[in-house]
Design a protein around this motif. Structure first.
Motif, PDB file in Angstrom:
ATOM      1  N   THR A  40       0.839  -1.206   0.000  1.00  0.00           N
ATOM      2  CA  THR A  40       0.000   0.000   0.000  1.00  0.00           C
ATOM      3  C   THR A  40       0.876   1.260   0.000  1.00  0.00           C
ATOM      4  O   THR A  40       0.648   2.180  -0.793  1.00  0.00           O
ATOM      5  CB  THR A  40      -0.948  -0.009   1.220  1.00  0.00           C
ATOM      6  N   ASP A 127      -6.372  -1.561  -4.505  1.00  0.00           N
ATOM      7  CA  ASP A 127      -5.758  -2.218  -3.338  1.00  0.00           C
ATOM      8  C   ASP A 127      -6.664  -3.323  -2.806  1.00  0.00           C
ATOM      9  O   ASP A 127      -7.875  -3.152  -2.751  1.00  0.00           O
ATOM     10  CB  ASP A 127      -5.508  -1.170  -2.250  1.00  0.00           C
ATOM     11  N   GLU A 128      -6.062  -4.426  -2.405  1.00  0.00           N
ATOM     12  CA  GLU A 128      -6.807  -5.613  -1.938  1.00  0.00           C
ATOM     13  C   GLU A 128      -7.845  -6.019  -2.979  1.00  0.00           C
ATOM     14  O   GLU A 128      -9.034  -6.162  -2.695  1.00  0.00           O
ATOM     15  CB  GLU A 128      -7.434  -5.371  -0.554  1.00  0.00           C
TER      16      GLU A 128
HETATM   17 MG   LIG Z   1      -2.225  -2.802   2.339  1.00  0.00          MG
END
Ligand SMILES: [Mg+2]
Ligand SMILES: Nc1ncnc2c1ncn2[C@@H]1O[C@H](COP(=O)(O)OP(=O)(O)O)[C@@H](O)[C@H]1O
Length: 445
Positions: A40, A127-128
């Motif tokens: 991240t 993200d994810e």
């Molecule tokens: Mg992360």
């Protein structure tokens, strides 16, 4: 005209493992990395660098988390910190930073992906990605990259063989266009000494394999139908509509949020799940048009019990009454109001009999795979209650299907014709037959 040069040193030292990522040349990228590897942070800095060095006037960049609240709590601080004095304007309510060169970075949640519709981006980080609703990429995000030829990075830890796994397969197949990086905790050396052993001692082997060893094979954590959906894998194929049989539908009706609907046919003991749709914030008329436009020959439409409640918005008409105007009152059915737990048991029971259409049911199948228990952060344990997210609606509709199927009239086998042969030459008259019949009746008294 003089061009003002902006020089800003981002206070970030890339970890060695992420240097190839920052130096990539491909338009598309996939980062499959263990927890706390630094994906991240790297992605935020990567976006910031691209935004600051953007050559045009108003570069547009986006960072998308599965939920907007997650984007805010995880990366918003990173962006503000690393942008430092290059941030000309920071809009807290829109989660948008405007940089001194005019570039904008905006944070979104896949739970509210519609906010991205109509926008265009030069670069996006997802993200994810394993937690994203599958349709978000194709329906919303990919089109935002077309006119500006934007790039995209898919990052995250595995979540079973879902859309993230498929993106990984594409990346491995076309390395010219895709950058691919995988970091397993046992090989990355990024976690403090002893941490791997400590984590192993506290997690189940599946948890450890998924979160730290980047395994797409590990059973999904907390998933209600993990085993059943794994076993169903070979029954996710092309399932054609049989126009000799009726199509039934099973619903979860969201009055303000999502509505989900499954379409299925019953063939003996098999349930052929031929279609699925989910929509957000549509009115009953539009929802019913989706159903009618599919041009199936319909049997019953199974609705949850609260569809009977009167609504104020529609002048005192219940949902079932409103739907009946479009789909016909005789085909509407209310499913018995079982508890969620009993409904889940009913689904578990029927899943081995289900065959799913791979393409039309893709999003619904993924929801069934990911439908999981809520996680209690304090107790560090899964609750028995389901987590509320995009999977809830398709899973709730499937519970209706399972409960409805139990009460559906099973078509009777056609009466077999039995030849009546009486007497040596089969010459008996009707009187003879009656006499025989009465004799039989008497003998039973
Ligand atoms: Mg992360
Ligand atoms: N390049 C870096 N420089 C300094 N700290 C880092 C760096 N990369 C990661 N970290 C540290 O690791 C932690 C986890 O990073 P994060 O990007 O949130 O991991 P992931 O998204 O892979 O779970 C951060 O809070 C930070 O303390």
């Amino acid at each position: 005209m003089s061009v003002k040069k902006i020089e800003h040193i981002i206070n970030y030292k890339a970890r060695d493992a992420f240097k190839p990522f920052h130096a990539r040349t491909q338009r598309w990228a996939v980062l499959v990395c263990h927890r706390r590897a630094g994906k991240t942070i790297s992605a935020c800095v990567d976006i910031l660098r691209a935004a600051l060095s953007f050559k045009g006037k108003n570069g547009q960049f986006a960072y998308v988390s599965p939920y907007r609240s997650q984007a805010k709590s995880i990366s918003w601080e990173y962006f503000k910190y690393y942008a430092g004095t290059t941030a000309k304007d920071t809009n807290e309510s829109e989660l948008m930073i405007t940089l001194v060169n005019g570039s904008k970075i905006r944070l979104f949640g896949a739970d509210n992906a519609d906010a991205m519709r109509g926008l265009g981006f030069d670069g996006v980080y997802l993200d994810e990605y394993g937690d994203f609703k599958p349709s978000v990429w194709g329906n919303v995000i990919r089109p935002t990259l077309s006119d500006r030829q934007g790039w995209c990075v898919f990052g995250g830890t595995p979540k079973g063989k879902n859309g993230f796994w498929e993106i990984k397969q594409t990346a491995l197949r076309i390395p010219k266009e895709w950058f691919y990086m995988e970091l397993k905790a046992s090989q990355s050396n990024l976690l403090p000494a002893g941490e791997i052993e400590a984590v192993k001692a506290q997690l189940t082997p599946d948890q450890y394999m998924q979160e730290y060893e980047c395994s797409f094979e590990a059973a999904l954590l907390g998933a209600f139908y993990g085993t059943e959906m794994n076993e169903a894998q070979s029954r996710i194929i092309d399932v054609a509509y049989d126009n000799n049989l009726p199509v039934h539908t099973a619903w979860d009706l969201g009055y303000r949020d999502d509505t989900a609907c499954w379409f299925y046919q019953v063939i003996g003991n098999e349930l052929h799940i031929i279609d699925f749709f989910a929509v957000s914030g549509e009115n009953i008329t539009n929802i019913c048009s989706i159903v009618l436009n599919k041009r199936y020959r319909y049997g019953k439409h199974y609705l949850p019990h609260d569809a009977r409640a009167k609504t104020l918005a529609a002048a005192g008409k219940s949902i079932i009454e409103q739907m009946a105007e479009h789909l016909g009152i005789n085909s509407m059915e209310i499913v018995p109001d079982l508890s969620i737990q009993d409904g889940i048991q009913a689904v578990r029971k029927i899943l081995p009999n289900c065959w799913f259409d791979r393409v039309k049911c893709e999003e619904g199948i993924e929801a069934l795979r990911q439908y999981s228990r809520d996680y209690d952060q304090d107790k560090k344990a899964y609750r028995q209650t389901p987590k509320h997210n995009w999977c809830s609606h398709p899973a709730d509709a499937f519970r209706m299907l399972a409960v409805a199927w139990r009460q559906e009239p099973v078509p009777k086998a056609p009466n077999r014709e039995v030849a009546l042969i009486v007497g040596d030459q089969n010459t008996a008259t009707l009187e003879d037959v009656w006499a025989d019949h009465n004799k039989y009746k008497r003998s039973r008294i």
